[in-house]
Design an enzyme around this catalytic site. Structure first.
Site, PDB file in Angstrom:
ATOM      1  N   ASP A   1      68.436  69.913 -24.086  1.00  0.00           N
ATOM      2  CA  ASP A   1      69.667  70.699 -24.040  1.00  0.00           C
ATOM      3  C   ASP A   1      69.476  71.975 -23.215  1.00  0.00           C
ATOM      4  O   ASP A   1      70.392  72.422 -22.526  1.00  0.00           O
ATOM      5  CB  ASP A   1      70.112  71.067 -25.464  1.00  0.00           C
ATOM      6  CG  ASP A   1      70.023  69.880 -26.397  1.00  0.00           C
ATOM      7  OD1 ASP A   1      71.060  69.288 -26.686  1.00  0.00           O
ATOM      8  OD2 ASP A   1      68.895  69.526 -26.813  1.00  0.00           O
TER       9      ASP A   1
ATOM     10  N   GLU B   1      79.702  71.641 -19.573  1.00  0.00           N
ATOM     11  CA  GLU B   1      79.965  70.222 -19.274  1.00  0.00           C
ATOM     12  C   GLU B   1      81.344  69.780 -19.756  1.00  0.00           C
ATOM     13  O   GLU B   1      81.794  70.157 -20.828  1.00  0.00           O
ATOM     14  CB  GLU B   1      78.887  69.327 -19.894  1.00  0.00           C
ATOM     15  CG  GLU B   1      78.024  68.727 -18.808  1.00  0.00           C
ATOM     16  CD  GLU B   1      77.029  67.702 -19.315  1.00  0.00           C
ATOM     17  OE1 GLU B   1      77.412  66.805 -20.081  1.00  0.00           O
ATOM     18  OE2 GLU B   1      75.855  67.809 -18.922  1.00  0.00           O
TER      19      GLU B   1
ATOM     20  N   ASP C   1      75.134  73.823 -22.589  1.00  0.00           N
ATOM     21  CA  ASP C   1      75.227  72.411 -22.976  1.00  0.00           C
ATOM     22  C   ASP C   1      75.545  72.408 -24.472  1.00  0.00           C
ATOM     23  O   ASP C   1      74.645  72.586 -25.301  1.00  0.00           O
ATOM     24  CB  ASP C   1      73.896  71.710 -22.690  1.00  0.00           C
ATOM     25  CG  ASP C   1      73.938  70.247 -23.113  1.00  0.00           C
ATOM     26  OD1 ASP C   1      75.029  69.638 -23.075  1.00  0.00           O
ATOM     27  OD2 ASP C   1      72.887  69.708 -23.502  1.00  0.00           O
TER      28      ASP C   1
END
Lengths: 171, 171
Positions: free
Chosen positions: B148, B73, B12
């Site tokens: 995160d 992502e 992330d």
């Protein structure tokens, strides 16, 4: 008399097109362009392939021309977030290539570039090109086609003039 | 019976905080977390120093755990362009670290992560955490503090379930 030569890598980062140039400043009063081109990547390729191409193209230029400084644009805004992420990705790997080769890195805003190259913060693209030609004494056969390449020369000049100014104020 | 183990790196990305984890999938039906943490960089440091720290921290984890895949992502929007550029920069060097170590790279949208982990595209952060704990059979002393880090496990799980599905449809 000893010549004081410094080499500056200028980069205008972008995922599809990264403008890249190397200029040499001699005794802080004459500048020449040693290299100017664009690194282009294809939209059909996966993002990490494109980023790897940018990284290693920059790495090659650095190893060939051995500049001591990277001048790169500092951006705070963009038309849309997708573009900002893409520019950020290209900018990230550009700075990493410079950092991994021990260049000193300097960031300049578009306003600073215009002021350094044209002397006027609201200069147009054509005014910047005109001054880049004069400052680097560029012959017509050396004119790059893409704006990104011109912009990379402009930002390299910005660092040269910033450095000259900074060194003078130190004396 | 031969065990089919695959290792997935989940990231992330962020300039200040990058969540990073490695999960192992055994025969596509049990998952464990081998590593989960955050790479943190300081705002006072120059941007290229921060990007270099992220790149080499990821490079270290890859060399230690030898994952075959990176799941990261895919972002299309952000609250503001400055954030988008920063995330883009961190994301760019993250993918480069994976690409330079020959990992296969997969991108998933937040919607795909929610659907894969919770089975519901509008799942909340707490619902995602709850499912990550169950899927990875995480003990409380292994709970990461930062979102995160949780998100990096969620995206690694997303790839595991995507891969399982894809492999099944191939049979």
């Amino acid at each position: 008399m000893q010549l004081n030569k410094i080499r500056i890598l200028g980069i205008d980062p972008g995922l599809a097109t990264t403008g890249i140039s190397v200029i040499e400043s001699v005794n802080d009063n004459s500048y020449i362009a040693l290299y100017c081109s664009c690194i282009e990547t294809k939209k059909k390729d996966m993002i990490h392939i494109r980023l790897k191409k940018i990284y290693f193209a920059i790495d090659d230029i650095i190893k060939k021309y051995k500049p001591s400084y990277l001048a790169i644009e500092e951006l705070f805004f963009s038309a849309n977030a997708k573009t900002a992420i893409d520019v950020g990705q290209a900018r990230g790997v550009s700075m990493l290539a410079a950092s991994n080769n021990d260049l000193e890195i300097y960031e300049y805003t578009p306003l600073e570039v215009k002021q350094a190259v044209v002397g006027y913060g609201r200069a147009t693209k054509d005014q910047i090109k005109y001054m880049v030609k004069i400052i680097l004494n560029l012959q017509e056969d050396k004119f790059p086609k893409k704006d990104d390449a011109w912009d990379s020369m402009a930002i390299a000049i910005t660092h040269a003039s910033f450095k000259k100014f900074k060194d003078k104020t130190r004396q």
